[in-house]
Design an enzyme around this catalytic site. Structure first.
Site, PDB file in Angstrom:
ATOM      1  N   CYS A 173      44.251  31.538  29.364  1.00  0.00           N
ATOM      2  CA  CYS A 173      43.991  32.824  30.037  1.00  0.00           C
ATOM      3  C   CYS A 173      44.097  32.693  31.412  1.00  0.00           C
ATOM      4  O   CYS A 173      43.538  31.768  32.074  1.00  0.00           O
ATOM      5  CB  CYS A 173      42.698  33.421  29.834  1.00  0.00           C
ATOM      6  N   HIS A 217      41.636  42.298  26.179  1.00  0.00           N
ATOM      7  CA  HIS A 217      41.490  42.424  27.660  1.00  0.00           C
ATOM      8  C   HIS A 217      41.132  43.924  28.171  1.00  0.00           C
ATOM      9  O   HIS A 217      40.274  44.338  28.824  1.00  0.00           O
ATOM     10  CB  HIS A 217      42.444  41.856  28.741  1.00  0.00           C
ATOM     11  N   GLN A 273      43.351  42.216  34.610  1.00  0.00           N
ATOM     12  CA  GLN A 273      43.330  41.004  35.417  1.00  0.00           C
ATOM     13  C   GLN A 273      43.805  40.956  36.921  1.00  0.00           C
ATOM     14  O   GLN A 273      43.695  39.983  37.565  1.00  0.00           O
ATOM     15  CB  GLN A 273      44.173  40.009  34.561  1.00  0.00           C
TER      16      GLN A 273
HETATM   17 NI    NI Z   1      43.653  36.635  29.144  1.00  0.00          NI
END
Ligand code: NI
Length: 173
Positions: free
Chosen positions: A94, A140, A51
């Site tokens: 998220c 993820h 991320q």
């Molecule tokens: Ni997430």
């Protein structure tokens, strides 16, 4: 320490399996510190390295706003080694999908094997909200997003919304 840019879906780095961490060196320590800064700045409870555009098997969590006894934790190369048959439904969000929330069904508890920041092998059982969070973050690392648990139609609508948002924010990744 610095705040990193959060990758908004859809993005290749969010959809591929992250690489195993082979050596927990200074750069990994520095990345983890930056991930904490980034997570707190964005009021998140969990963050996975992809991320912040690092395709590595690292996640961090801090669920202390839901459970006082919870301590912030770093999990490197985590693997789920056991899970409950009982499933719970929880409304998840998220950081890679701003303002999107929907219900996901997952095992009520999981047992996870991982390396801590010093490279020690550990096992820990996660329950309740922590279990939701750790499973979301481990997903993820496999390139699985929480949109994979909803209908295809709903997913397509959300992806279009995110593509528009990325244009507005002028996101390159
Ligand atoms: Ni997430």
């Amino acid at each position: 320490m610095s705040i990193l840019d959060i990758v908004i879906a859809p993005s290749t780095v969010l959809s591929k399996k992250a690489c195993t961490v082979l050596n927990i060196d200074k750069s990994i320590n520095s990345l983890v510190n930056d991930m904490y800064d980034t997570m707190y700045e964005n009021n998140g409870v969990g963050l996975a390295a992809p991320q912040v555009n690092h395709s590595l098997q690292i996640l961090i969590m801090d669920c202390s706003n839901r459970d006082d006894s919870f301590k912030p934790i770093v999990l490197i190369n985590p693997i789920i080694i056991n899970y409950s048959e009982i499933l719970n439904t929880y409304e998840e969000g998220c950081l890679s999908f701003p303002d999107q929330y929907f219900e996901v069904k997952r095992p009520e508890f999981v047992k996870v094997k991982y390396l801590d920041i010093k490279g020690n092998s550990k096992e820990k059982v996660f329950n309740g909200f922590e279990a939701v969070c750790v499973q979301h973050e481990i997903d993820h690392l496999a390139g699985t997003l929480f949109t994979s648990y909803i209908s295809r139609l709903k997913r397509q609508i959300i992806i279009k919304k995110m593509q528009k948002l990325k244009k507005i924010l002028n996101k390159a990744i």
